[in-house]
Scaffold this motif. Structure first.
Motif, short mmCIF file in Angstrom:
data_model
loop_
_atom_site.label_atom_id
_atom_site.label_comp_id
_atom_site.label_asym_id
_atom_site.label_seq_id
_atom_site.Cartn_x
_atom_site.Cartn_y
_atom_site.Cartn_z
N PRO A 249 8.19 1.37 -3.78
CA PRO A 249 6.96 1.65 -3.04
C PRO A 249 6.28 0.43 -2.47
O PRO A 249 5.44 0.55 -1.60
CB PRO A 249 6.07 2.33 -4.10
CG PRO A 249 6.58 1.79 -5.40
CD PRO A 249 8.05 1.60 -5.22
N SER A 250 6.65 -0.77 -2.93
CA SER A 250 5.97 -1.97 -2.45
C SER A 250 6.25 -2.23 -0.98
O SER A 250 5.54 -3.00 -0.34
CB SER A 250 6.39 -3.19 -3.28
OG SER A 250 7.78 -3.44 -3.11
N ILE A 251 7.30 -1.59 -0.43
CA ILE A 251 7.61 -1.83 0.97
C ILE A 251 7.17 -0.66 1.85
O ILE A 251 7.52 -0.58 3.01
CB ILE A 251 9.12 -2.10 1.18
CG1 ILE A 251 9.97 -1.00 0.56
CG2 ILE A 251 9.50 -3.44 0.60
CD1 ILE A 251 11.47 -1.19 0.80
N TRP A 252 6.39 0.26 1.29
CA TRP A 252 5.80 1.31 2.11
C TRP A 252 4.70 0.70 2.97
O TRP A 252 4.07 -0.28 2.58
CB TRP A 252 5.18 2.40 1.25
CG TRP A 252 6.16 3.31 0.60
CD1 TRP A 252 7.47 3.09 0.37
CD2 TRP A 252 5.87 4.61 0.08
NE1 TRP A 252 8.02 4.15 -0.27
CE2 TRP A 252 7.07 5.10 -0.46
CE3 TRP A 252 4.74 5.40 0.01
CZ2 TRP A 252 7.16 6.36 -1.05
CZ3 TRP A 252 4.82 6.63 -0.58
CH2 TRP A 252 6.01 7.11 -1.10
N LYS A 253 4.46 1.30 4.10
CA LYS A 253 3.30 0.89 4.88
C LYS A 253 2.05 1.51 4.26
O LYS A 253 2.02 2.69 3.96
CB LYS A 253 3.44 1.39 6.32
CG LYS A 253 4.51 0.67 7.13
CD LYS A 253 4.49 1.17 8.56
CE LYS A 253 5.49 0.43 9.42
NZ LYS A 253 5.50 0.91 10.81
N ARG A 254 1.03 0.72 4.09
CA ARG A 254 -0.22 1.21 3.54
C ARG A 254 -1.27 1.21 4.63
O ARG A 254 -1.60 0.18 5.19
CB ARG A 254 -0.67 0.33 2.36
CG ARG A 254 0.31 0.33 1.19
CD ARG A 254 -0.07 -0.77 0.20
NE ARG A 254 0.89 -0.85 -0.88
CZ ARG A 254 0.64 -0.44 -2.12
NH1 ARG A 254 -0.52 0.09 -2.41
NH2 ARG A 254 1.55 -0.57 -3.07
N GLY A 255 -1.82 2.38 4.90
CA GLY A 255 -2.79 2.48 5.98
C GLY A 255 -4.15 1.93 5.61
O GLY A 255 -4.89 1.48 6.45
N HIS A 256 -4.50 1.97 4.34
CA HIS A 256 -5.75 1.41 3.85
C HIS A 256 -5.43 0.40 2.75
O HIS A 256 -4.37 0.47 2.13
CB HIS A 256 -6.65 2.51 3.27
CG HIS A 256 -7.42 3.26 4.30
ND1 HIS A 256 -8.03 4.46 4.03
CD2 HIS A 256 -7.67 3.01 5.60
CE1 HIS A 256 -8.63 4.90 5.12
NE2 HIS A 256 -8.43 4.04 6.08
N PRO A 257 -6.31 -0.52 2.47
CA PRO A 257 -6.06 -1.47 1.38
C PRO A 257 -5.86 -0.74 0.05
O PRO A 257 -6.40 0.35 -0.16
CB PRO A 257 -7.34 -2.31 1.34
CG PRO A 257 -7.93 -2.17 2.70
CD PRO A 257 -7.58 -0.79 3.16
N ALA A 258 -5.08 -1.33 -0.81
CA ALA A 258 -4.84 -0.76 -2.13
C ALA A 258 -6.06 -0.99 -3.02
O ALA A 258 -6.37 -2.13 -3.37
CB ALA A 258 -3.60 -1.38 -2.75
N LEU A 259 -6.77 0.06 -3.36
CA LEU A 259 -7.95 -0.05 -4.21
C LEU A 259 -7.48 0.02 -5.67
O LEU A 259 -6.97 1.04 -6.11
CB LEU A 259 -8.92 1.09 -3.94
CG LEU A 259 -9.31 1.33 -2.47
CD1 LEU A 259 -10.26 2.51 -2.37
CD2 LEU A 259 -9.94 0.09 -1.88
N LYS A 260 -7.65 -1.05 -6.40
CA LYS A 260 -7.16 -1.12 -7.77
C LYS A 260 -8.33 -1.14 -8.76
O LYS A 260 -9.23 -1.97 -8.65
CB LYS A 260 -6.30 -2.37 -7.97
CG LYS A 260 -5.00 -2.36 -7.18
CD LYS A 260 -4.02 -1.32 -7.73
CE LYS A 260 -2.68 -1.41 -7.03
NZ LYS A 260 -1.71 -0.43 -7.59
N LEU A 261 -8.29 -0.23 -9.72
CA LEU A 261 -9.34 -0.11 -10.72
C LEU A 261 -8.94 -0.82 -12.01
O LEU A 261 -7.82 -0.65 -12.50
CB LEU A 261 -9.60 1.37 -11.01
CG LEU A 261 -10.62 1.68 -12.11
CD1 LEU A 261 -12.02 1.30 -11.66
CD2 LEU A 261 -10.54 3.15 -12.49
#
Length: 735
Positions: free
Chosen positions: A95-107
């Motif tokens: 999954p790290s090479i998927w395109k992300r449309g929004h920033p990854a919000l990490k909790l």
């Protein structure tokens, strides 16, 4: 000016929503109850352990798609197209090479990031939870704003210890801090796009780490059992605009993110209203689909009323799956259906939509007609999909063999034929399309296209190599039974349309031609086995133990097969393909089974559409009871969510009848697809037998056949009237 008007409209919508949150929620669910259909919450899935959800839950908003990640807060959202890039499509396990449309919000809870333990598909929302976060139980709720590029998320934290405790809640957001010192803007993650993220309440402290990541920190004091909830909003917009002359124009307000930041700030301030509106919009759209003379669709879907919970669930999940891939931004028609959300915008594979022509004709006849105008002019021998961003254009090359999807011909023909019969819009036959030919001429062209394709010495037609048929099955090539049988089907159907147009002589010739082809195709049937053979390119006969020939050849030749042959074919499917809760597209006994790994077409699962097509053929071949029982059993898979591209078997018992089933992700299998609507199609067209003939004098198939279930299908639009089809002791009665 347009941006200002849009901003004002958003503000007004949220203000009105804030005044009507409770009444909206009640009225939306009440519409469903009044119609006699399940609410979206009643149709939701169940909690699934994270390790089993290899293809995580998703959301749609009639414009875009979002897929949640396996932690508690991040997700993938690309409003411009592919969620996968080419590398991810080749190996979607990374999954790290998927395109992300929004920033990854990490909790983070007390500095530690926790994965979700369970996930739940909720139709208008996705829920994730972990009840073991250092004394906290954390549940998040992710939603998409209706037709807007906005994501809303709540984080609910509950103290599960026996003492009061202070917890540190941290949200990591990549990007740079906005001038107000809170909002975070990200314009480096996706070229030409800026994203702004904001919390609903200011953090106690903001830190910046070395990688341009903002750290929002809250210190929360909770008594035992006490809960703290906070919300987050993310929105994005393009920073580069293409003008009509093809040049890229930058906009200073876009580049700085002022506009989207204003929208996100507004949504954050009216968060509760915006959050509830996500459900309200989806619930209203859901109710519209079953409402006669509704304001959104040009038709409506029938309401199914039954005490059979499995029948009811599969039917409504099929329709919901279709609605999830509805899109309103394409010029071909305001209500259109794409194949799935992961692909480029406007990608419409013929094979995923042509399998539900009755449902499509009833729900959205105007949009279907607009789509057929584009489909029918396309080149049958090249391509497998349409870009519905384009309103004109087609391939005029004459290919001397098959290059595209071989089933285009029968898919186009059946879709147009069903539209004409269900709507009785026979004037459409005489409409001239973009290439100057009428719809009737196109139907005739499609029915005889096989004539100029290569033939072998037995007279069978060559429908191309592996890439034109099942892609991953090395044996399923060239002279296959399914498409050769479909030729017979189209010739016979076209003969009916020729008679309708007053040309019985040509109709008779087509029927004679079909009858001459019948023994040529029947040579491919393997007596005693219930399977079909094919000839490869070298002239060798190859056994095919796949559902494709069963579904397509069986349906096309239902009146030509002997009783013994029908029983043999049904026995093959029941003994080699069906499992307790799903089906293998290919038998484990097929010689290609060891070389075919994809879940959609191989022995390790099935393309979801193959199941209702198989049930339809089994019903046609005389075993309605087994077909219906199989339909009921597969309702178990919907507890994970909507119907998808494919479900797979997994674990050490994958090759057994009781193999566990889950939504597949391997080899690019995707989430919701339009083909999921086929689970409603088979109920309408097969179980209730709604299949009007050309003249409109007969609307039911086998009405005297006693059904293995009880129920009524209400508001079926027939001849511009709404009728009800009800099961009874003597079959189906028309009310």
């Amino acid at each position: 000016m347009k941006k200002t008007l849009f901003f004002i409209s958003c503000l007004l919508a949220i203000v009105l929503s804030s005044l009507q949150i409770k009444s909206q929620s009640v009225s939306a669910d009440q519409r469903a109850h009044d119609l006699g259909i399940p609410t979206l919450d009643e149709l939701a899935g169940t909690w699934i352990p994270q390790e089993l959800a290899v293809n995580p839950p998703s959301l749609h908003n009639c414009h875009n798609m979002l897929i949640v990640d396996k932690d508690l807060t991040s997700y993938f959202f690309n409003p411009g197209g592919w969620l996968y890039n080419l590398a991810a499509y080749a190996d979607p396990r990374e999954p790290s090479i998927w395109k992300r449309g929004h920033p990854a919000l990490k909790l983070l809870i007390d500095g530690i990031e926790y994965q979700s333990e369970e996930l739940k598909q909720g139709n208008y929302r996705v829920l994730r939870r972990n009840e073991h976060c250092n004394g906290l139980s954390v549940e998040t709720d992710t939603r998409l704003m209706h037709q807007k590029r906005g994501v809303l998320l709540t984080v609910k934290c509950t103290n599960t210890t026996l003492t009061a405790k202070r917890f540190k809640l941290t949200m990591k957001v990549p990007g740079s801090i906005q001038p107000d010192g809170i909002g975070v803007a990200n314009e480096f993650q996706r070229k030409g796009v800026i994203t702004v993220v904001r919390p609903t309440s200011p953090p106690d402290k903001i830190d910046i780490d070395a990688y341009i990541v903002a750290l929002w920190n809250w210190h929360i004091d909770l008594k035992p059992g006490e809960t703290y909830t906070i919300g987050f909003v993310a929105g994005d917009e393009d920073t580069q605009l293409t003008t009509t002359d093809g040049f890229i124009q930058g906009d200073i307000n876009h580049a700085k993110g002022h506009y989207i930041d204003s929208c996100v700030n507004m949504w954050a301030k009216a968060f509760n209203a915006a959050f509830e509106d996500c459900k309200f919009q989806w619930a209203n759209r859901w109710a519209d689909a079953f409402t006669v003379n509704n304001s959104h669709y040009s038709g409506h879907a029938p309401v199914l009323k039954t005490t059979d919970a499995a029948l009811q669930r599969n039917y409504y999940m099929g329709i919901f799956t279709l609605l999830s891939v509805e899109r309103s931004q394409f010029p071909i028609y305001p209500v259109s259906f794409i194949t799935n959300g992961e692909r480029d915008d406007g990608t419409q594979f013929y094979g995923d939509l042509a399998v539900l022509p009755t449902l499509w004709s009833l729900l959205e006849p105007k949009g279907m007609k607009a789509t057929l105008r584009r489909w029918l002019v396309q080149n049958l021998r090249n391509g497998a999909w349409l870009d519905i961003r384009q309103t004109s254009g087609y391939d005029t090359t004459h290919y001397n063999r098959m290059f595209g999807y071989a089933f285009n011909a029968c898919l186009f023909f059946k879709t147009a034929d069903t539209y004409l019969r269900v709507t009785q819009d026979t004037a459409f036959l005489d409409e001239a399309l973009e290439d100057g030919r009428t719809v009737f001429q196109h139907l005739n062209r499609i029915a005889v296209d096989w004539e100029t394709l290569p033939k072998n010495k037995t007279g069978l037609t060559d429908f191309g190599g592996n890439e034109c048929l099942l892609e991953c099955d090395p044996n399923y090539t060239h002279y296959v039974a399914a498409m050769n049988a479909q030729v017979i089907y189209m010739l016979r159907k076209m003969a009916g349309w020729l008679r309708f147009k007053g040309n019985p002589v040509s109709a008779g010739k087509m029927e004679i031609q079909a009858n001459k082809l019948l023994p040529i195709v029947m040579q491919l049937y393997k007596e005693g086995e219930g399977i079909w053979l094919s000839y490869d390119e070298k002239g060798n006969k190859v056994e095919i133990r796949h559902c494709m020939d069963y579904a397509y050849a069986g349906d096309a030749l239902v009146n030509d097969l002997s009783r013994k042959q029908k029983q043999e074919m049904n026995n093959f499917v029941k003994s080699e393909l069906m499992t307790d809760n799903w089906m293998r597209a290919m038998s484990l006994r097929d010689s290609a089974a060891a070389y075919t790994y994809r879940a959609d077409h191989g022995p390790y699962g099935s393309y979801d559409v193959w199941l209702p097509l198989t049930m339809h053929t089994m019903w046609q071949l005389g075993d309605a009871s087994s077909a219906f029982d199989f339909y009921r059993r597969i309702s178990a898979v919907t507890l994970e969510g909507s119907f998808t591209q494919a479900h797979e078997f997994y674990g050490p018992t994958y090759n057994r009848k009781d193999a566990p089933v889950r939504i597949s992700e391997a080899w690019g299998n995707m989430r919701e697809t339009s083909g999921g609507g086929t689970f409603a199609e088979v109920v309408i067209q097969t179980f209730f037998g709604f299949d009007p003939n050309i003249s409109g004098t007969k609307i039911l198939v086998d009405p005297a056949l006693k059904r293995p279930f009880k129920g009524v299908l209400q508001n079926v639009n027939c001849h511009h009237k709404n009728i009800s089809l009800q099961t009874g002791e003597d079959g189906i009665e028309i009310k």
